[in-house]
Design a protein around this motif. Structure first.
Motif, short mmCIF file in Angstrom:
data_model
loop_
_atom_site.label_atom_id
_atom_site.label_comp_id
_atom_site.label_asym_id
_atom_site.label_seq_id
_atom_site.Cartn_x
_atom_site.Cartn_y
_atom_site.Cartn_z
N PRO A 138 0.81 -1.22 0.00
CA PRO A 138 0.00 0.00 0.00
C PRO A 138 0.84 1.28 0.00
O PRO A 138 1.92 1.33 0.57
CB PRO A 138 -0.79 -0.12 1.31
CG PRO A 138 0.09 -0.95 2.20
CD PRO A 138 0.80 -1.91 1.31
N TYR A 179 -7.39 -0.47 -5.53
CA TYR A 179 -8.11 -0.52 -4.26
C TYR A 179 -7.73 0.71 -3.44
O TYR A 179 -6.54 1.08 -3.38
CB TYR A 179 -7.75 -1.78 -3.48
CG TYR A 179 -8.25 -3.06 -4.10
CD1 TYR A 179 -9.45 -3.64 -3.67
CD2 TYR A 179 -7.54 -3.69 -5.11
CE1 TYR A 179 -9.91 -4.82 -4.24
CE2 TYR A 179 -7.99 -4.88 -5.68
CZ TYR A 179 -9.18 -5.44 -5.24
OH TYR A 179 -9.63 -6.60 -5.79
N ALA A 180 -8.70 1.34 -2.83
CA ALA A 180 -8.46 2.55 -2.05
C ALA A 180 -9.25 2.48 -0.76
O ALA A 180 -10.29 1.82 -0.67
CB ALA A 180 -8.85 3.80 -2.84
N GLY A 181 -8.73 3.15 0.27
CA GLY A 181 -9.41 3.16 1.56
C GLY A 181 -8.76 4.12 2.52
O GLY A 181 -7.84 4.86 2.16
N THR A 227 -6.93 -2.10 5.83
CA THR A 227 -8.22 -2.27 5.16
C THR A 227 -8.03 -2.54 3.67
O THR A 227 -8.67 -3.43 3.09
CB THR A 227 -9.09 -1.02 5.35
OG1 THR A 227 -9.27 -0.77 6.74
CG2 THR A 227 -10.45 -1.18 4.69
N VAL A 228 -7.14 -1.78 3.05
CA VAL A 228 -6.92 -1.93 1.61
C VAL A 228 -6.25 -3.27 1.30
O VAL A 228 -6.63 -3.97 0.35
CB VAL A 228 -6.07 -0.77 1.08
CG1 VAL A 228 -5.80 -0.93 -0.41
CG2 VAL A 228 -6.77 0.56 1.34
N GLN A 246 -12.18 -0.48 -6.52
CA GLN A 246 -12.78 0.83 -6.82
C GLN A 246 -12.67 1.16 -8.31
O GLN A 246 -13.49 1.91 -8.84
CB GLN A 246 -12.09 1.92 -6.01
CG GLN A 246 -12.62 2.07 -4.58
CD GLN A 246 -12.27 0.88 -3.70
OE1 GLN A 246 -11.20 0.30 -3.85
NE2 GLN A 246 -13.17 0.50 -2.81
N GLY A 281 -8.99 8.15 -2.04
CA GLY A 281 -8.72 7.46 -0.79
C GLY A 281 -7.48 8.02 -0.14
O GLY A 281 -6.78 8.88 -0.69
N PHE A 305 -3.62 3.49 -1.17
CA PHE A 305 -3.93 2.81 -2.43
C PHE A 305 -3.11 1.53 -2.57
O PHE A 305 -1.97 1.44 -2.10
CB PHE A 305 -3.62 3.72 -3.63
CG PHE A 305 -4.40 4.99 -3.66
CD1 PHE A 305 -5.60 5.07 -4.34
CD2 PHE A 305 -3.94 6.12 -2.99
CE1 PHE A 305 -6.33 6.25 -4.38
CE2 PHE A 305 -4.65 7.31 -3.01
CZ PHE A 305 -5.85 7.36 -3.71
N CYS A 306 -3.70 0.55 -3.27
CA CYS A 306 -3.00 -0.64 -3.74
C CYS A 306 -3.34 -0.85 -5.21
O CYS A 306 -4.50 -0.63 -5.61
CB CYS A 306 -3.41 -1.89 -2.96
SG CYS A 306 -2.49 -2.19 -1.44
#
Length: 348
Positions: free
Chosen positions: A243, A275-277, A282-283, A294, A314, A317-318
């Motif tokens: 991340p 993926y974002a958060g 969480t990600v 996402q 977010g 990010f990943c």
């Protein structure tokens, strides 16, 4: 090696006769054991015996490591290397080209420097920083599990295979010595996991390489040109980047406005997911659980691909890349991204 009744004992065969263990003989080349030698037994139950060139012999024990130097029948010495780290089993070790000893313990993958026998350097845990708790999560059991390892000269790393004796379960990973990082591996079926390994340094290029003896009785080797696994099974190849923190300021969010990817020329296709958060854990869990990303896109063809604008917002990010199609593969050369300020995070 030791017996169940006498786990601290060792025995050495007659000089140049590996089948003669008759310690009752009294000549200079006769077999010798911890009972007949002045050296005596090792201070812990022995699990592995590892020879280092012609210099000395490591005794890997449950919770300790010892070194025997010299001829056990005349003038040898046994000294301690570690009183806190041991070796898992008889096949869970290997050397690299520099003479460094890699071995599996109950709490991690370790390395002993090639000069440890001279300098007395202790073993170093390679996984406790990069993969804390990983080895412990495997629940290693000496009664049910076999660990085998081998140095792969072609990929410059350590191949590790952990299988149950009955072949019902297997775990495999590759420890890249150039990056000091772990790459997880999986095989088509549980009986394909290696129960033994050997790097065959053949004079013929087509037969040279790491040989892996599967639980099913077959011997296999890696093939860089193949796009499917043994039996035509599709190879599920993936990697996760991140991340990454969007901005140094913790209370700010970022928008992943644009991404550019350069793929290898022989790339068939690659699925790119973002993926974002609000938190790294969480990600990462979203990636592991294959949650709906996402944003996603499928790229085809090699070289520099057209710019992609996921516009995902977010704090963390990943980027996940994957191809699990039969007769296909992908190679990634570089990824760049443009982030813009998306204001304060909710609740900030």
């Amino acid at each position: 090696l030791n017996s169940v009744e006498n786990p601290n004992q060792w025995i050495a065969s007659r000089h140049r006769d590996p089948q003669d263990f008759a310690v009752s003989q009294a000549d200079i080349g006769s077999a010798v054991s911890s009972q007949t030698s002045k050296l005596g037994i090792v201070g812990d139950a022995i699990t592995a015996m590892v020879p280092y060139l012609d210099h000395y012999l490591y005794f890997g024990c449950i919770n300790e490591i010892w070194i025997m130097r010299g001829d056990p029948g005349s003038g040898a010495q046994i000294t301690n290397v570690s009183r806190t780290v041991g070796m898992f089993g008889p096949d869970g070790w290997c050397f690299d080209e520099k003479g460094n000893l890699f071995f599996m313990a109950m709490d991690g993958l370790y390395v002993l420097s090639g000069r440890s026998g001279v300098e007395g350097a202790p073993p170093e845990n390679l996984t406790n920083t990069r993969m804390p708790g990983f080895i412990k999560s495997l629940g290693l059991n000496r009664r049910t599990d076999r660990v085998c390892m081998e140095y792969d000269k072609d990929r410059y790393g350590i191949e590790v295979s952990i299988v149950q004796f009955d072949g019902a379960y297997g775990v495999s990973f590759f420890w890249d010595l150039r990056l000091n990082a772990m790459d997880p591996q999986s095989f088509a079926t549980s009986d394909h996991y290696p129960a033994s390994m050997l790097y065959y340094n053949s004079r013929v290029a087509s037969t040279r390489g790491l040989l892996m003896g599967g639980q099913d009785g077959y011997i296999r080797k890696w093939d860089d040109t193949a796009k499917n696994d043994d039996g035509g099974v599709a190879i599920d190849s993936y990697c996760t980047l991140g991340p990454f923190q969007g901005f140094p300021k913790m209370r700010h969010q970022a928008q992943l406005a644009e991404m550019s990817l350069r793929l290898g020329e022989d790339t068939d296709a690659v699925d790119v997911s973002v993926y974002a958060g609000g938190a790294a854990e969480t990600v990462v869990n979203a990636v592991k659980n294959t949650d709906v990303p996402q944003a996603s896109e499928t790229l085809t063809g090699g070289g520099l691909r057209p710019a992609w604008r996921p516009r995902t917002i977010g704090s963390v990010f990943c980027v996940h890349l994957r191809n699990n199609n039969a007769s296909e593969r992908f190679a990634l050369e570089r990824v760049t991204a443009r982030l813009t300020d998306a204001g304060k995070a909710k609740g900030a």
